[in-house]
Design a protein around this motif. Sequence first.
Motif, PDB file in Angstrom:
ATOM      1  N   GLU A 440     -93.001 -47.504  64.576  1.00 50.29           N
ATOM      2  CA  GLU A 440     -92.321 -48.794  64.456  1.00 50.29           C
ATOM      3  C   GLU A 440     -91.077 -48.857  65.333  1.00 50.29           C
ATOM      4  O   GLU A 440     -90.755 -49.897  65.917  1.00 50.29           O
ATOM      5  CB  GLU A 440     -91.936 -49.044  62.988  1.00 50.29           C
ATOM      6  N   LEU A 441     -90.349 -47.716  65.422  1.00 54.03           N
ATOM      7  CA  LEU A 441     -89.149 -47.698  66.271  1.00 54.03           C
ATOM      8  C   LEU A 441     -89.492 -47.958  67.735  1.00 54.03           C
ATOM      9  O   LEU A 441     -88.728 -48.607  68.476  1.00 54.03           O
ATOM     10  CB  LEU A 441     -88.444 -46.349  66.125  1.00 54.03           C
ATOM     11  N   GLU A 442     -90.609 -47.421  68.146  1.00 52.28           N
ATOM     12  CA  GLU A 442     -91.024 -47.619  69.537  1.00 52.28           C
ATOM     13  C   GLU A 442     -91.318 -49.085  69.818  1.00 52.28           C
ATOM     14  O   GLU A 442     -91.031 -49.589  70.904  1.00 52.28           O
ATOM     15  CB  GLU A 442     -92.259 -46.774  69.836  1.00 52.28           C
ATOM     16  N   THR A 443     -91.921 -49.700  68.878  1.00 47.13           N
ATOM     17  CA  THR A 443     -92.273 -51.110  69.079  1.00 47.13           C
ATOM     18  C   THR A 443     -91.088 -52.055  68.853  1.00 47.13           C
ATOM     19  O   THR A 443     -91.107 -53.208  69.284  1.00 47.13           O
ATOM     20  CB  THR A 443     -93.391 -51.513  68.107  1.00 47.13           C
ATOM     21  N   THR A 444     -90.044 -51.517  68.163  1.00 49.49           N
ATOM     22  CA  THR A 444     -88.904 -52.381  67.836  1.00 49.49           C
ATOM     23  C   THR A 444     -88.205 -52.877  69.097  1.00 49.49           C
ATOM     24  O   THR A 444     -87.787 -54.052  69.179  1.00 49.49           O
ATOM     25  CB  THR A 444     -87.894 -51.611  66.952  1.00 49.49           C
ATOM     26  N   ASN A 445     -88.031 -51.989  70.098  1.00 48.74           N
ATOM     27  CA  ASN A 445     -87.377 -52.402  71.334  1.00 48.74           C
ATOM     28  C   ASN A 445     -88.122 -53.545  71.995  1.00 48.74           C
ATOM     29  O   ASN A 445     -87.522 -54.514  72.487  1.00 48.74           O
ATOM     30  CB  ASN A 445     -87.284 -51.211  72.295  1.00 48.74           C
ATOM     31  N   GLU A 446     -89.429 -53.417  72.017  1.00 47.05           N
ATOM     32  CA  GLU A 446     -90.222 -54.488  72.614  1.00 47.05           C
ATOM     33  C   GLU A 446     -90.040 -55.795  71.832  1.00 47.05           C
ATOM     34  O   GLU A 446     -89.941 -56.867  72.426  1.00 47.05           O
ATOM     35  CB  GLU A 446     -91.694 -54.077  72.634  1.00 47.05           C
ATOM     36  N   GLU A 447     -89.967 -55.656  70.517  1.00 43.96           N
ATOM     37  CA  GLU A 447     -89.818 -56.856  69.693  1.00 43.96           C
ATOM     38  C   GLU A 447     -88.469 -57.513  69.899  1.00 43.96           C
ATOM     39  O   GLU A 447     -88.333 -58.751  69.877  1.00 43.96           O
ATOM     40  CB  GLU A 447     -89.995 -56.495  68.219  1.00 43.96           C
ATOM     41  N   GLN A 449     -86.693 -57.576  72.647  1.00 43.33           N
ATOM     42  CA  GLN A 449     -86.735 -58.332  73.895  1.00 43.33           C
ATOM     43  C   GLN A 449     -87.431 -59.677  73.703  1.00 43.33           C
ATOM     44  O   GLN A 449     -86.965 -60.709  74.167  1.00 43.33           O
ATOM     45  CB  GLN A 449     -87.453 -57.505  74.973  1.00 43.33           C
ATOM     46  N   SER A 450     -88.558 -59.622  73.004  1.00 42.71           N
ATOM     47  CA  SER A 450     -89.274 -60.876  72.770  1.00 42.71           C
ATOM     48  C   SER A 450     -88.484 -61.809  71.858  1.00 42.71           C
ATOM     49  O   SER A 450     -88.561 -63.040  71.967  1.00 42.71           O
ATOM     50  CB  SER A 450     -90.649 -60.590  72.170  1.00 42.71           C
ATOM     51  N   THR A 451     -87.638 -61.189  70.983  1.00 41.76           N
ATOM     52  CA  THR A 451     -86.837 -62.005  70.061  1.00 41.76           C
ATOM     53  C   THR A 451     -85.835 -62.854  70.826  1.00 41.76           C
ATOM     54  O   THR A 451     -85.584 -64.028  70.484  1.00 41.76           O
ATOM     55  CB  THR A 451     -86.103 -61.097  69.060  1.00 41.76           C
ATOM     56  N   ASN A 452     -85.231 -62.279  71.846  1.00 41.14           N
ATOM     57  CA  ASN A 452     -84.272 -63.052  72.652  1.00 41.14           C
ATOM     58  C   ASN A 452     -84.941 -64.277  73.251  1.00 41.14           C
ATOM     59  O   ASN A 452     -84.370 -65.385  73.271  1.00 41.14           O
ATOM     60  CB  ASN A 452     -83.692 -62.177  73.759  1.00 41.14           C
ATOM     61  N   GLU A 453     -86.135 -64.063  73.744  1.00 47.53           N
ATOM     62  CA  GLU A 453     -86.860 -65.194  74.330  1.00 47.53           C
ATOM     63  C   GLU A 453     -87.161 -66.249  73.257  1.00 47.53           C
ATOM     64  O   GLU A 453     -87.070 -67.452  73.506  1.00 47.53           O
ATOM     65  CB  GLU A 453     -88.156 -64.679  74.967  1.00 47.53           C
ATOM     66  N   GLU A 454     -87.513 -65.778  72.060  1.00 43.75           N
ATOM     67  CA  GLU A 454     -87.829 -66.717  70.978  1.00 43.75           C
ATOM     68  C   GLU A 454     -86.596 -67.510  70.561  1.00 43.75           C
ATOM     69  O   GLU A 454     -86.669 -68.697  70.205  1.00 43.75           O
ATOM     70  CB  GLU A 454     -88.377 -65.958  69.772  1.00 43.75           C
ATOM     71  N   LEU A 455     -85.412 -66.852  70.589  1.00 46.92           N
ATOM     72  CA  LEU A 455     -84.184 -67.552  70.212  1.00 46.92           C
ATOM     73  C   LEU A 455     -83.889 -68.696  71.163  1.00 46.92           C
ATOM     74  O   LEU A 455     -83.418 -69.778  70.747  1.00 46.92           O
ATOM     75  CB  LEU A 455     -83.012 -66.568  70.185  1.00 46.92           C
ATOM     76  N   GLU A 456     -84.098 -68.454  72.432  1.00 42.03           N
ATOM     77  CA  GLU A 456     -83.883 -69.519  73.400  1.00 42.03           C
ATOM     78  C   GLU A 456     -84.812 -70.696  73.127  1.00 42.03           C
ATOM     79  O   GLU A 456     -84.407 -71.863  73.186  1.00 42.03           O
ATOM     80  CB  GLU A 456     -84.114 -68.975  74.824  1.00 42.03           C
ATOM     81  N   THR A 457     -86.070 -70.353  72.815  1.00 43.88           N
ATOM     82  CA  THR A 457     -87.033 -71.419  72.495  1.00 43.88           C
ATOM     83  C   THR A 457     -86.621 -72.162  71.226  1.00 43.88           C
ATOM     84  O   THR A 457     -86.728 -73.391  71.128  1.00 43.88           O
ATOM     85  CB  THR A 457     -88.430 -70.808  72.303  1.00 43.88           C
ATOM     86  N   THR A 458     -86.100 -71.402  70.252  1.00 44.38           N
ATOM     87  CA  THR A 458     -85.691 -72.001  68.978  1.00 44.38           C
ATOM     88  C   THR A 458     -84.557 -72.991  69.178  1.00 44.38           C
ATOM     89  O   THR A 458     -84.488 -74.043  68.526  1.00 44.38           O
ATOM     90  CB  THR A 458     -85.252 -70.895  68.010  1.00 44.38           C
ATOM     91  N   ASN A 459     -83.637 -72.687  70.101  1.00 44.67           N
ATOM     92  CA  ASN A 459     -82.514 -73.578  70.361  1.00 44.67           C
ATOM     93  C   ASN A 459     -82.999 -74.932  70.847  1.00 44.67           C
ATOM     94  O   ASN A 459     -82.502 -75.996  70.431  1.00 44.67           O
ATOM     95  CB  ASN A 459     -81.596 -72.914  71.398  1.00 44.67           C
ATOM     96  N   GLU A 460     -83.970 -74.903  71.731  1.00 40.36           N
ATOM     97  CA  GLU A 460     -84.530 -76.161  72.215  1.00 40.36           C
ATOM     98  C   GLU A 460     -85.201 -76.931  71.073  1.00 40.36           C
ATOM     99  O   GLU A 460     -85.100 -78.169  70.989  1.00 40.36           O
ATOM    100  CB  GLU A 460     -85.533 -75.866  73.329  1.00 40.36           C
ATOM    101  N   GLU A 461     -85.887 -76.194  70.202  1.00 37.42           N
ATOM    102  CA  GLU A 461     -86.550 -76.843  69.068  1.00 37.42           C
ATOM    103  C   GLU A 461     -85.541 -77.500  68.126  1.00 37.42           C
ATOM    104  O   GLU A 461     -85.773 -78.572  67.576  1.00 37.42           O
ATOM    105  CB  GLU A 461     -87.388 -75.824  68.291  1.00 37.42           C
ATOM    106  N   LEU A 462     -84.363 -76.838  67.939  1.00 45.81           N
ATOM    107  CA  LEU A 462     -83.337 -77.391  67.083  1.00 45.81           C
ATOM    108  C   LEU A 462     -82.808 -78.709  67.630  1.00 45.81           C
ATOM    109  O   LEU A 462     -82.518 -79.656  66.868  1.00 45.81           O
ATOM    110  CB  LEU A 462     -82.182 -76.397  66.927  1.00 45.81           C
TER     111      LEU A 462
END
Length: 631
Positions: A440-447, A449-462
């Motif tokens: 899980e720790l190995e995959t956490t870093n990847e997650e 990175q993808s979370t940052n991208e999702e936050l940007e998308t979320t801002n537009e949705e807001l």
Amino acid sequence: MTSTEKDLEFENLLTYLRQSRGFDFTGYKRSTLMRRVSKRIDLLSIENFVDYLDYLEVHPEEFNYLFNTILINVTAFFRDLSAWEYLAEQILPNLIKNKKTSDPIRIWSAGCASGEEAYTLAILIAEILGVEQFRQRVKIYATDVDEEALSQARLALYSTKDIQTVPDELRQKYFDLVGNRYGFRSDLRRSVIFGRHDLLQDAPISRLDLLVSRNTLMYFNSETQGRILSRFHFGLNYAGYLFLGKAEMLLMYSGLFTPIDLKNRIFTKISSVNMRDRLLVTGNSVYEESSKRLSRQLRLRDMGFDTVSIAQIVIDNTGILVMMSEQARTLFALSIKDLARPFQDLELSYRPIELRSLIERAYTERRPVNLTNVERYLPNSEKQYLDVIITPLQDIDTNLLGVSIAFHDVSRYIKLQEALQRSQQELETANEELQSTNEELETTNEELQSTNEELETTNEELQSTNEELETMNEELQSTNEELQTINHELSNRTSELNNTNTSLISILKSLQSGIVVIDSSFNISIWNYMAEDLWGLRTDEVLGQSIFSLDIGLPVEQLRSSIRESLSKKKQFEEMIIDATNRRGREIKCYVAITLLLGLDIQGVILMMVDVDKVTSMISTQDIKERRQEK
């Protein structure tokens, strides 16, 4: 308190009397029995049967007063006739048949009071043997502690009321008229011997064929009853008979007597009695000392059994609970009152496990039956685990005396075992979790990175969501305006409805007839002022009341069938003229018209009521006025 609750409390009191003293009053007439017990508790200023039961537990001497109250004037000739008939038809013939023709017949009437039952015995036996044989062979010993009652019994004189239960043919045969009283035949009277006798202090009369003691035992506690019954057992011949009263059952003394006819309370002697019972009737010092030693040994044995660290009970071979340890009482909520009760009547016999079949198995196989980890659910929703050992108890001659049942609480060990299993499972789970954590720790870093991208998308949705909220606000404002319009329309309709109601009330007032509207449940919903004038009841007195509950001069019961027919649509209109009395007490002819009131469904019935004489008078007056105008 409702009558049902009172009856239930009274039944609980009778159950307590049966369980604590062994006397069953359920055969007595309930109304009479309740009245006599109520009389006693009124004297004590006790409010109900529940409080009286508590009083009995604290004041055991009250049992004597209660039984005296219940059994007022209970001694009589042939009292409880069915029991005497059974004695005369079944027991006495059998008793005489088993005796030689020259053998004496000895009978004891213990607690004979004023002698009616002793003389009843004399009559029945004389009828079977004949007068001559009775004089030669029969001795009836009648005893009591009340000297005044014995003096009356020795006189053998009774009033007409006293002997009214004696059949006419027996009355003529066995009683002589002495003044205004009836005396028992003097030649037979010599065979009835009266004497003072204390059942506890005096030695029992022996070599008896029949012992009659009806409703005497109930004046003593359980321990004293046991002593008296042991004396009775000692006094009876082999297979002698014991005749008790209706309320006496011998629930706790099945080892001394066995019932022949329990309904009529007739028992026979059991020949084999242990030494402990025999010691109860001996009077010499040797046996008294043996009795004391045996009593101490028995108490020591009972205390040793009572203090064992496990829950244990003992049941005899007749299925009666005879012993239980303190642990058993605590564990299964048993009490001393449960001793001498049939085991099958106790909850323990089937919960937490069906024990009755297992007891039979232990008897059949003559070896212990072991059960492990028996689950028992406690009131706090917890589970208890018991190991149960059912051990048959055998005498020296291998006869089965009963069974011992031991309950070992193994809940602690079961819970410890379960805890160990849970710990092992948790350790295995922890190892698996550690392995998966690394992945899980190995995959956490990847997650991340993808979370940052999702936050940007979320801002537009807001931002787009904010725009949608502004649009919804405008829609809500328009909806609010529509609701205000609807509210205004409802106000207008309410005003129209009020105007309509005002018009309807004016119309009803203008009518010169009594108008009554009733709903489908016969309850009044409209009662105009002419109805008030006719029958003298105001509108506020009758609204919501049933038309058939009114106390007015109109015989409303005569309208019931017509109203029912209108409500069932059999008739939509019916009229009739009924004799009635108006509010002034004047008899009138009342015209009644019954009309069905219809809406979406049947709403009720309209009753129009008019004083026929008054209407006729008004019509006549109107005719006179019209004729005058024409002239």
